[in-house]
Write an enzyme that holds these catalytic residues in place. Structure first.
Site, short mmCIF file in Angstrom:
data_model
loop_
_atom_site.label_atom_id
_atom_site.label_comp_id
_atom_site.label_asym_id
_atom_site.label_seq_id
_atom_site.Cartn_x
_atom_site.Cartn_y
_atom_site.Cartn_z
N CYS A 98 7.39 5.01 18.91
CA CYS A 98 8.78 5.34 19.17
C CYS A 98 9.46 5.79 17.89
CB CYS A 98 9.52 4.15 19.76
SG CYS A 98 8.86 3.63 21.34
N ALA A 134 0.81 -1.21 0.00
CA ALA A 134 0.00 0.00 0.00
C ALA A 134 0.85 1.27 0.00
CB ALA A 134 -0.94 0.00 1.20
N ASN A 168 -5.87 3.41 10.74
CA ASN A 168 -5.12 2.26 11.26
C ASN A 168 -4.91 2.32 12.77
OD1 ASN A 168 -3.54 4.42 9.84
ND2 ASN A 168 -1.92 3.61 11.14
N SER A 194 -3.43 -3.58 0.53
CA SER A 194 -2.21 -4.31 0.84
C SER A 194 -2.52 -5.74 1.26
CB SER A 194 -1.49 -3.59 1.98
OG SER A 194 -0.35 -4.33 2.37
C1 PLP Z 1 -0.26 -0.75 6.70
C2 PLP Z 1 -0.78 0.47 6.06
C3 PLP Z 1 -0.13 1.06 4.97
C4 PLP Z 1 1.17 0.52 4.42
O1 PLP Z 1 0.97 -0.67 3.74
P1 PLP Z 1 2.21 -1.57 3.26
O2 PLP Z 1 1.60 -2.58 2.37
O3 PLP Z 1 2.77 -2.15 4.51
O4 PLP Z 1 3.16 -0.69 2.55
C5 PLP Z 1 -0.70 2.17 4.41
N1 PLP Z 1 -1.84 2.69 4.88
C6 PLP Z 1 -2.49 2.16 5.92
C7 PLP Z 1 -3.76 2.78 6.39
C8 PLP Z 1 -1.99 1.03 6.55
O5 PLP Z 1 -2.62 0.53 7.60
#
Ligand code: PLP
Length: 406
Positions: A328, A73, A153, A201
Site C-alpha cells: 500500500c 541497512a 526480501n 541489519s
Molecule cells: C529490511 C531491509 C532493508 C532495510 O533495513 P533497515 O535496517 O530496516 O534499514 C534493506 N534491504 C533489505 C533487503 C531489507 O530486507
C-alpha cells in the site's frame, strides 16, 4: 496457540531473549560513551563495541576493522552507494544494479542519477535472478560499482554472489551486496565471494531495530567510501555519531547466535517451508510459487492464489500476520514492483502472500496457518464466478465482458 501467528519474518524479527539479556546492562550501569577515553565507563563501552565488531565480522568472514556500524541497512546501503559514487567519481560514474532490489538501494541509486551518475538495471528472469553474462555485457570502463542483493526480501530469491564477485574482481569493479536478508540465513563469506561492501541489519536477525553495519573491504583492494554523516570522526571517519552501544552489543550477539545456529536453522526452516507448501498444494489447485524453488531463503514462501481477490484473502486470514503482494504505497493499491519485475501479472500479484517463517515458528503454527489459508481461499473461490468458469474450461482471456455500470 496464540493468535495472530507471526509469519512476517522478512519484515522484521522478534528480539531473541538472549540478545535482550546481553543488551540490558548497557542501558543501565554500563552506560558509558565508547568514545570516552579518560575513564572506565568509556573503556567498558568501547570494549563491548569491539567485541561486537568481531562477532559481526566473523559471521561474514571479515576482519573487525572492516565493520562500520550504522543505524541499519538503509543507512549502510546509502553509505555504500553514495559513498562509492562520490569517492570514485573521477574513475567513473556508472553503476549497475537490478529492479528487484530493496527501496533502500533503488532510492539512493535514483539520487545518484539525479546527481549526474548513470545506472544500468539488469534484467531479471522469472525467478528474480540476474544472468552473469548480462552483467558482463553491462560492464563499462567507467563502471565503479555493482550492487546486487544476496536474498530478496519479497520472494526470497538468492543471487549467485560468488559468480558475480568473481566477475567484478576480474574486471576491477567494486561489488556491493545488500545482504540484509541473507546474513545469518545463508552462508556468506566476503573473501570467497569477492564482496567489497556488504550491508546488514540487526532487526532482520533477531537483534534490535535501529542498528546495522556496512562491511568495507580493507585489502585487495582497499575500498574507500565518502562519509555521508560528518561530526567527530567515529568509525574511522566513515560514520560519525556517538555509538549506539546497547544496539551494537545486541547486533553482535545476534550475529554470534545466527552463526552458531545457521546450519540447524537452515534445515529446520527449509523443512517448515516445504511442509507449508505441500499442505497448500494438497489443499488447493491454481496456486503459484513466486521465486525460485530451491535457490531461495529457507524461511520464505511467496505464493499467488488465482481466482481470489487480494483484500478478501487478507481479511479471510486475519489471524495470520503475513504480507500481501500489493504494497500500500501512497493511496493506491499498487502491485509489488518485485513481482512485476519477474513477470507476475497484476491479478496474481494482488493475490500473492509472503509467508515469512523464522526462529520461533513452530510446526503447529505452520499447520494451523496452512489450514487457515486453504479454508479462506476455498471460501472465496466458492463465491467466485471466475473460478467456476475456469473449472468449466472456459478460457477467461477469450471472454468478452460487457461493460458494467458503477
Ligand atoms: C529490511 C531491509 C532493508 C532495510 O533495513 P533497515 O535496517 O530496516 O534499514 C534493506 N534491504 C533489505 C533487503 C531489507 O530486507
Amino acid at each position: 496457540m496464540k493468535t495472530p501467528i507471526y509469519l512476517d519474518y522478512q519484515a522484521t524479527t522478534p528480539l531473541d531473549e538472549r540478545v535482550l539479556e546481553a543488551m540490558l546492562p548497557y542501558f543501565r550501569d554500563k552506560f558509558g560513551n565508547a568514545a570516552s577515553r579518560n575513564h572506565a565507563f568509556g573503556w567498558e563501552a568501547e570494549k563491548a563495541v569491539e567485541n561486537a565488531r568481531a562477532q559481526v565480522a566473523v559471521l561474514i568472514g571479515a576482519e573487525s576493522k572492516e565493520i562500520v556500524f550504522t543505524s541499519g541497512a538503509t543507512e549502510a546501503n546509502n553509505l555504500a552507494l553514495k559513498g562509492i559514487a562520490e569517492m570514485y567519481r573521477e574513475k567513473g560514474r556508472h553503476l549497475i544494479s537490478a529492479p528487484t532490489e530493496h527501496k533502500a538501494v533503488l532510492d539512493p541509486l535514483q539520487r545518484i542519477e539525479q546527481d549526474g551518475g548513470s545506472v544500468t538495471m539488469l534484467p531479471v528472469d522469472k525467478f528474480g535472478q540476474v544472468k552473469v553474462s548480462d552483467l558482463e555485457q553491462a560492464l563499462r570502463p567507467e563502471t565503479v560499482l555493482v550492487s546486487l542483493m544476496a536474498a530478496n526480501n519479497e520472494i526470497g530469491t538468492l543471487h549467485p554472489l560468488a559468480a558475480i564477485g568473481k566477475l567484478c574482481k576480474a574486471r576491477g569493479v567494486l561489488f556491493h551486496t545488500d545482504a540484509t536478508q541473507g546474513v545469518g540465513k545463508i552462508p556468506i563469506d566476503v573473501e570467497a565471494m569477492g564482496i567489497d561492501l556488504l550491508s546488514l541489519s540487526g532487526h532482520k536477525i533477531y537483534g534490535p531495530k535501529g542498528i546495522g553495519a556496512l562491511y568495507v573491504r580493507r585489502r585487495n583492494p582497499r575500498v574507500r567510501v565518502s562519509p555521508q554523516i560528518d561530526g567527530g570522526g567515529h568509525e574511522r571517519g566513515m560514520r560519525s555519531g556517538t555509538l549506539n552501544v546497547p544496539g551494537i552489543v545486541g547486533l553482535g550477539v545476534a550475529c554470534e547466535l545466527a552463526r552458531i545456529e545457521l546450519d540447524a536453522e537452515t534445515l529446520r526452516l527449509t523443512g517448515l517451508r516445504e511442509r507449508m507448501w505441500a499442505k497448500l498444494r494438497s489443499g488447493l489447485d491454481e496456486i503459484h510459487l513466486n521465486g525460485h524453488a530451491t535457490e531461495r531463503l529457507p524461511g520464505n514462501l511467496n505464493v499467488s492464489f488465482a481466482y481470489v481477490e487480494g483484500e478478501g484473502l487478507m481479511m479471510g486470514m486475519s489471524d495470520l500476520a503475513v504480507s500481501s503482494g500489493s504494497a500500500c504505497t501512497s493511496a493506491s493499491l499498487e502491485p509489488s514492483y518485485v513481482l512485476k519485475a519477474i513477470g507476475v501479472g497484476d491479478d496474481l500479484a494482488h493475490t500473492s502472500i509472503r509467508f515469512g517463517i523464522g526462529r520461533f515458528t513452530t510446526e503447529a503454527e505452520v499447520d494451523f496457518a496452512a489450514e487457515r489459508v486453504v479454508i479462506a481461499v476455498k471460501r472465496l473461490r466458492d463465491m467466485s464466478p471466475l473460478y467456476e468458469m475456469a473449472k468449466e474450461g472456459i478460457d477467461l482471456k477469450e471472454v468478452k465482458w460487457s461493460p458494467t455500470e458503477h
